[in-house]
Design a protein around this motif. Structure first.
Motif, PDB file in Angstrom:
ATOM      1  N   SER A 143      -4.561   5.169   1.706  1.00 36.45           N
ATOM      2  CA  SER A 143      -4.101   3.854   1.280  1.00 36.45           C
ATOM      3  C   SER A 143      -3.771   2.971   2.476  1.00 36.45           C
ATOM      4  O   SER A 143      -4.102   1.769   2.491  1.00 36.45           O
ATOM      5  CB  SER A 143      -2.869   3.995   0.373  1.00 36.45           C
ATOM      6  N   ALA A 193      -2.336   4.309  -4.957  1.00 39.42           N
ATOM      7  CA  ALA A 193      -2.219   2.876  -4.680  1.00 39.42           C
ATOM      8  C   ALA A 193      -0.862   2.363  -5.129  1.00 39.42           C
ATOM      9  O   ALA A 193      -0.171   2.974  -5.949  1.00 39.42           O
ATOM     10  CB  ALA A 193      -3.335   2.106  -5.397  1.00 39.42           C
ATOM     11  N   PHE A 208       0.826  -1.205   0.000  1.00 36.25           N
ATOM     12  CA  PHE A 208       0.000   0.000   0.000  1.00 36.25           C
ATOM     13  C   PHE A 208       0.861   1.255   0.000  1.00 36.25           C
ATOM     14  O   PHE A 208       1.996   1.248   0.484  1.00 36.25           O
ATOM     15  CB  PHE A 208      -0.948  -0.020   1.205  1.00 36.25           C
ATOM     16  N   GLN A 252      -6.748  -2.724  -2.265  1.00 37.51           N
ATOM     17  CA  GLN A 252      -7.196  -1.392  -1.845  1.00 37.51           C
ATOM     18  C   GLN A 252      -8.563  -1.051  -2.428  1.00 37.51           C
ATOM     19  O   GLN A 252      -9.365  -0.366  -1.788  1.00 37.51           O
ATOM     20  CB  GLN A 252      -6.172  -0.345  -2.264  1.00 37.51           C
ATOM     21  N   ALA A 309      -6.902   1.563   3.931  1.00 30.78           N
ATOM     22  CA  ALA A 309      -7.369   0.425   3.135  1.00 30.78           C
ATOM     23  C   ALA A 309      -6.515  -0.799   3.408  1.00 30.78           C
ATOM     24  O   ALA A 309      -7.013  -1.932   3.427  1.00 30.78           O
ATOM     25  CB  ALA A 309      -7.335   0.777   1.646  1.00 30.78           C
TER      26      ALA A 309
END
Length: 281
Positions: free
Chosen positions: A171, A259, A165, A266, A174
């Motif tokens: 990010s 990303a 990530f 993600q 996620a």
């Protein structure tokens, strides 16, 4: 349709070529099975339930450990081509004649070689965070990137946060959600061995060192391909995704914003939607 999910599908074993392959299989028949090829140092537990459960709604999903990885027997080979031969042996052991493949990172390298060796077997190919043979920076990561794989954590799965990530707040959030998903399964796979890590590292390095500016081998991959990555992949640099799209005969490219190497983790819902456009055709 089976009642199993990513977290409840039992680990099964298939014998082929003297190897006892560990795998998990769930979902419903009707479409070609979707087989996932795993990344460096990954086991069946590192696949994302948000992806496999979504795809399993109308097709079989198959997760497996290749030769010598985690709960599969044998010794991990030190070339991508040998890993591809083993992956084909596994598929043959299940009696499958047509499959779709999602290959992530090292798994994407293996997937390309499988499709080249057995064009009759692989119908559709999704390549995520990966690149071509002889690609830019494959197996030649900067020292600071290589050290990310050796860090120790209280919960070791957290190692994937800086690897998969981007360093941004969104990010990383996620990424933490992804980690929570992959640790939810109760019965865990066997950890990867030192031999597995060393052999995989050597295989990736050799594949990246096989330079051919014309990328002639990609011309043999005539099947439809979806190439996916994040805008800043620090493991297999994003430029390799452009190279794949440019040299493959029939490839589309999607780059997800903010990303990195694990862009599909993600954006799981978006990735499934985009992949289904290819897979459902």
């Amino acid at each position: 349709m089976t009642s199993f999910t990513h977290d409840t599908a039992p680990t099964q074993y298939a014998e082929g070529g003297g190897i006892r392959f560990a795998y998990r299989r769930f979902g419903g028949p009707g479409r070609p099975p979707l087989v996932f090829y795993q990344h460096f140092m990954g086991t069946m537990d590192d696949h994302d339930p948000a992806l496999s459960d979504a795809f399993a709604g109308d097709r079989e999903v198959i997760l497996f450990n290749n030769t010598g990885v985690a709960s599969s027997s044998g010794i991990v080979p030190d070339t991508i081509e040998a890993m591809a031969r083993d992956a084909i042996t596994f598929t043959d052991a299940l009696g499958l004649t047509t499959i779709d493949v999602v290959g992530h990172s090292m798994g994407g390298l293996v997937a390309q070689e499988v499709a080249l060796a057995r064009p009759d077997l692989v119908r559709r190919l999704v390549l995520v965070g990966t690149g071509p043979r002889g690609g830019e920076g494959i197996g030649a990561r900067p020292d600071w990137v290589g050290k990310l794989f050796a860090r120790k954590y209280q919960r070791q799965e957290d190692m994937w946060l800086p690897i998969l990530f981007a360093p941004t707040r969104t990010s990383q959030a996620a990424g933490r959600a992804y980690i929570e998903r992959i640790v939810a399964r109760a019965d865990r796979d066997t950890p990867v061995s030192d031999q597995s890590i060393a052999a995989q590292r050597a295989a990736i390095a050799a594949y990246g060192a096989a330079k051919d500016p014309s990328y002639a081998n990609l011309k043999g991959l005539e099947l439809p391909v979806l190439v996916v990555n994040g805008t800043d992949d620090i493991i297999i640099p994003t430029i390799n995704s452009y190279i794949l799209q440019q040299f493959l005969p029939d490839a589309e490219l999607i780059l997800y914003p903010d990303a990195g190497h694990g862009s599909h983790f993600q954006y799981p819902r978006l990735f499934v939607r985009h992949a289904r456009i290819l897979l459902d055709d």
